[in-house]
Design a protein around this motif. Structure first.
Motif, mmCIF file in Angstrom:
data_model
loop_
_atom_site.group_PDB
_atom_site.id
_atom_site.type_symbol
_atom_site.label_atom_id
_atom_site.label_comp_id
_atom_site.label_asym_id
_atom_site.label_seq_id
_atom_site.Cartn_x
_atom_site.Cartn_y
_atom_site.Cartn_z
ATOM 1 N N ASP A 19 -13.637 114.266 -118.390
ATOM 2 C CA ASP A 19 -14.298 113.027 -117.674
ATOM 3 C C ASP A 19 -12.994 111.983 -117.470
ATOM 4 O O ASP A 19 -13.030 110.999 -116.870
ATOM 5 C CB ASP A 19 -14.949 112.405 -118.969
ATOM 6 C CG ASP A 19 -14.409 111.573 -120.069
ATOM 7 O OD1 ASP A 19 -12.954 112.097 -120.203
ATOM 8 O OD2 ASP A 19 -15.305 111.138 -120.950
ATOM 9 N N GLY A 20 -11.836 112.670 -117.547
ATOM 10 C CA GLY A 20 -10.558 111.904 -117.032
ATOM 11 C C GLY A 20 -10.088 110.998 -118.061
ATOM 12 O O GLY A 20 -9.182 110.273 -117.709
ATOM 13 N N SER A 21 -10.628 110.988 -119.222
ATOM 14 C CA SER A 21 -10.164 109.878 -120.379
ATOM 15 C C SER A 21 -9.024 110.493 -121.065
ATOM 16 O O SER A 21 -8.656 111.922 -120.975
ATOM 17 C CB SER A 21 -11.130 109.779 -121.152
ATOM 18 O OG SER A 21 -11.779 110.835 -122.004
ATOM 19 N N ALA A 22 -8.188 110.029 -121.849
ATOM 20 C CA ALA A 22 -6.981 110.353 -122.532
ATOM 21 C C ALA A 22 -7.374 111.085 -123.840
ATOM 22 O O ALA A 22 -8.551 110.814 -124.312
ATOM 23 C CB ALA A 22 -6.189 109.052 -122.829
ATOM 24 N N ASP A 23 -6.435 112.176 -123.959
ATOM 25 C CA ASP A 23 -6.557 113.110 -125.287
ATOM 26 C C ASP A 23 -6.127 112.095 -126.278
ATOM 27 O O ASP A 23 -5.096 111.351 -126.414
ATOM 28 C CB ASP A 23 -5.426 113.957 -125.188
ATOM 29 C CG ASP A 23 -5.416 114.832 -126.401
ATOM 30 O OD1 ASP A 23 -6.582 115.784 -126.719
ATOM 31 O OD2 ASP A 23 -4.645 114.317 -127.380
ATOM 32 N N ALA A 24 -6.963 111.931 -127.441
ATOM 33 C CA ALA A 24 -7.160 110.960 -128.453
ATOM 34 C C ALA A 24 -5.715 110.898 -129.336
ATOM 35 O O ALA A 24 -4.988 110.038 -129.387
ATOM 36 C CB ALA A 24 -8.176 111.110 -129.318
ATOM 37 N N SER A 25 -5.303 112.228 -129.624
ATOM 38 C CA SER A 25 -4.144 112.709 -130.428
ATOM 39 C C SER A 25 -2.975 112.227 -129.454
ATOM 40 O O SER A 25 -1.978 111.412 -130.034
ATOM 41 C CB SER A 25 -4.083 113.821 -130.788
ATOM 42 O OG SER A 25 -5.146 114.158 -131.585
ATOM 43 N N LEU A 26 -2.851 112.371 -128.156
ATOM 44 C CA LEU A 26 -1.810 112.098 -127.447
ATOM 45 C C LEU A 26 -1.664 110.459 -127.392
ATOM 46 O O LEU A 26 -0.672 109.847 -127.525
ATOM 47 C CB LEU A 26 -1.820 112.594 -126.006
ATOM 48 C CG LEU A 26 -0.779 112.282 -125.075
ATOM 49 C CD1 LEU A 26 0.608 112.457 -125.735
ATOM 50 C CD2 LEU A 26 -0.852 113.085 -123.918
ATOM 51 N N ALA A 27 -2.826 109.736 -127.107
ATOM 52 C CA ALA A 27 -2.807 108.409 -126.990
ATOM 53 C C ALA A 27 -2.199 107.694 -128.164
ATOM 54 O O ALA A 27 -1.420 106.842 -128.079
ATOM 55 C CB ALA A 27 -4.284 107.990 -126.504
ATOM 56 N N GLN A 28 -2.536 108.225 -129.331
ATOM 57 C CA GLN A 28 -2.290 107.568 -130.426
ATOM 58 C C GLN A 28 -0.770 107.798 -130.996
ATOM 59 O O GLN A 28 0.132 106.914 -131.106
ATOM 60 C CB GLN A 28 -3.034 108.181 -131.826
ATOM 61 C CG GLN A 28 -4.472 107.584 -131.823
ATOM 62 C CD GLN A 28 -5.066 108.406 -132.956
ATOM 63 O OE1 GLN A 28 -4.922 109.239 -133.744
ATOM 64 N NE2 GLN A 28 -6.341 108.027 -133.099
ATOM 65 N N ALA A 29 -0.488 109.084 -130.351
ATOM 66 C CA ALA A 29 1.104 109.379 -130.525
ATOM 67 C C ALA A 29 1.887 108.396 -129.843
ATOM 68 O O ALA A 29 3.109 107.789 -130.155
ATOM 69 C CB ALA A 29 1.477 110.625 -130.223
ATOM 70 N N LEU A 30 1.389 108.162 -128.293
ATOM 71 C CA LEU A 30 2.257 107.248 -127.530
ATOM 72 C C LEU A 30 2.273 105.674 -128.254
ATOM 73 O O LEU A 30 3.239 105.117 -127.853
ATOM 74 C CB LEU A 30 1.496 107.322 -125.975
ATOM 75 C CG LEU A 30 1.818 108.682 -125.327
ATOM 76 C CD1 LEU A 30 0.941 108.613 -124.016
ATOM 77 C CD2 LEU A 30 3.123 108.672 -124.932
ATOM 78 N N ILE A 31 1.131 105.311 -128.601
ATOM 79 C CA ILE A 31 1.102 103.955 -128.963
ATOM 80 C C ILE A 31 1.970 103.673 -130.194
ATOM 81 O O ILE A 31 2.720 102.859 -130.347
ATOM 82 C CB ILE A 31 -0.223 103.603 -129.585
ATOM 83 C CG1 ILE A 31 -1.348 103.549 -128.265
ATOM 84 C CG2 ILE A 31 -0.463 102.240 -130.422
ATOM 85 C CD1 ILE A 31 -2.601 103.516 -128.766
ATOM 86 N N LYS A 32 1.851 104.760 -131.418
ATOM 87 C CA LYS A 32 3.006 104.575 -132.240
ATOM 88 C C LYS A 32 4.259 104.857 -131.884
ATOM 89 O O LYS A 32 5.157 103.973 -132.474
ATOM 90 C CB LYS A 32 2.460 105.666 -133.343
ATOM 91 C CG LYS A 32 1.284 105.615 -134.305
ATOM 92 C CD LYS A 32 0.997 106.693 -135.112
ATOM 93 C CE LYS A 32 -0.400 106.804 -135.670
ATOM 94 N NZ LYS A 32 -0.662 107.805 -136.569
ATOM 95 N N TYR A 33 4.731 105.477 -131.041
ATOM 96 C CA TYR A 33 6.325 105.726 -130.560
ATOM 97 C C TYR A 33 6.572 104.357 -129.840
ATOM 98 O O TYR A 33 7.688 103.898 -130.018
ATOM 99 C CB TYR A 33 6.232 106.947 -129.720
ATOM 100 C CG TYR A 33 7.508 106.972 -128.870
ATOM 101 C CD1 TYR A 33 8.546 107.320 -129.547
ATOM 102 C CD2 TYR A 33 7.574 106.636 -127.703
ATOM 103 C CE1 TYR A 33 9.894 107.448 -129.151
ATOM 104 C CE2 TYR A 33 8.759 106.891 -126.906
ATOM 105 C CZ TYR A 33 10.049 107.153 -127.863
ATOM 106 O OH TYR A 33 11.178 107.267 -127.156
ATOM 107 N N SER A 34 5.453 103.836 -129.103
ATOM 108 C CA SER A 34 6.032 102.628 -128.287
ATOM 109 C C SER A 34 6.399 101.653 -129.240
ATOM 110 O O SER A 34 6.887 100.445 -129.054
ATOM 111 C CB SER A 34 4.717 102.137 -127.299
ATOM 112 O OG SER A 34 3.705 101.768 -128.014
ATOM 113 N N ARG A 35 5.602 101.432 -130.541
ATOM 114 C CA ARG A 35 5.863 100.501 -131.528
ATOM 115 C C ARG A 35 6.688 100.817 -132.533
ATOM 116 O O ARG A 35 6.980 99.959 -133.480
ATOM 117 C CB ARG A 35 4.296 100.254 -132.288
ATOM 118 C CG ARG A 35 3.311 99.605 -131.389
ATOM 119 C CD ARG A 35 1.990 99.523 -132.138
ATOM 120 N NE ARG A 35 0.848 99.093 -131.142
ATOM 121 C CZ ARG A 35 -0.118 98.760 -131.492
ATOM 122 N NH1 ARG A 35 -0.672 99.337 -132.663
ATOM 123 N NH2 ARG A 35 -1.009 98.525 -130.525
ATOM 124 N N GLY A 36 7.622 102.151 -132.264
ATOM 125 C CA GLY A 36 8.394 102.334 -133.168
ATOM 126 C C GLY A 36 8.185 102.869 -134.520
ATOM 127 O O GLY A 36 8.856 102.950 -135.399
#
Length: 241
Positions: A19-36
């Motif tokens: 459906d074009g939505s983000a992979d949940a695990s990748l989205a979480q990893a990106l959020i955590k990485y962006s927050r250090g």
């Protein structure tokens, strides 16, 4: 199909229900990485098991500057787009979801791909890196990590917490010959590059001798498989022993 030949069902795409939505695990990893709160290795590991979207534009040479000053350059034969990073290297953009891609370029068409296949596509085009969600998080996946993804291997960074890994130090020392002109070397985290090699030169060398020495060291480093596959970028520094 000839008469009597059994019907062969065409296998359905693994992305048929995407459906074009983000992979949940990748989205979480990106959020955590962006927050250090997570290292880049977590993002790379998530990409290894995620579906990403590769943008494709209509055929023809199209060049313009995109968001954040990243130059976009479509490839005429495939329509796959490269973005030029500030250091001059070309990167394959990949997106977590359709909305992120449309925000970057509303004319881009999303092609779903497994993370390792996207890495292989970048390698096939001789683009050294991946960039995730350019114009948004804009997370750069370095060349050694792209190579590891494409090979189905875990990525081991050359520098962890500001310290160069011991196997990298050993590989550099094994690759470079020391002697009367080059008394020794140190391998440390770089400033403008990932890894810096500090060459401890003998006193009294002329400029031509220094230039020849640097060229020789560069040739020796280029022959090391570990240096080629594990280090994203190198800088040489000169010091007197």
């Amino acid at each position: 199909m000839s008469e009597g030949e059994p019907f062969k069902e065409i296998p359905e795409s693994i992305f048929a229900d995407d459906d074009g939505s983000a992979d949940a695990s990748l989205a979480q990893a990106l959020i955590k990485y962006s927050r250090g709160k997570a290292p880049l290795t977590d993002v790379v590991e998530a990409i290894a098991y995620a579906r990403v979207l590769v943008p494709v534009l209509a055929s023809g040479d199209q060049r313009h500057v995109g968001k954040h000053g990243l130059e976009q350059d479509s490839v005429a034969s495939t329509g796959v787009v490269a973005v030029q990073m500030p250091d001059g290297r070309a990167a394959l953009p990949v997106f977590t979801d359709v909305d992120a891609m449309k925000a970057w370029n509303p004319d881009a068409r999303p092609i779903p791909a497994e993370g390792p296949r996207a890495a292989l596509a970048a390698m096939a085009e001789e683009w050294s890196t991946l960039v995730v969600n350019p114009g948004m998080e804009t997370v750069l996946i370095p060349r050694p990590a792209v190579w590891a993804l494409g090979q189905g291997e875990a990525w081991k960074p050359a520098v962890v917490d500001g310290v160069v890994e011991e196997d990298i130090v050993e590989a550099v020392r094994n690759a470079v010959r020391t002697g009367e002109q080059l008394r020794g070397l140190d391998v440390v985290a770089g400033r403008g590059a990932e890894v810096a090699i500090v060459l401890n030169l003998a006193a009294g060398l002329t400029q031509p001798e220094v230039d020849d020495l640097i060229q020789r060291v560069q040739r020796e480093l280029a022959q090391s498989d570990v240096v080629a596959t594990r280090i994203d970028s190198l800088e040489l520094r000169l010091a007197q022993a």
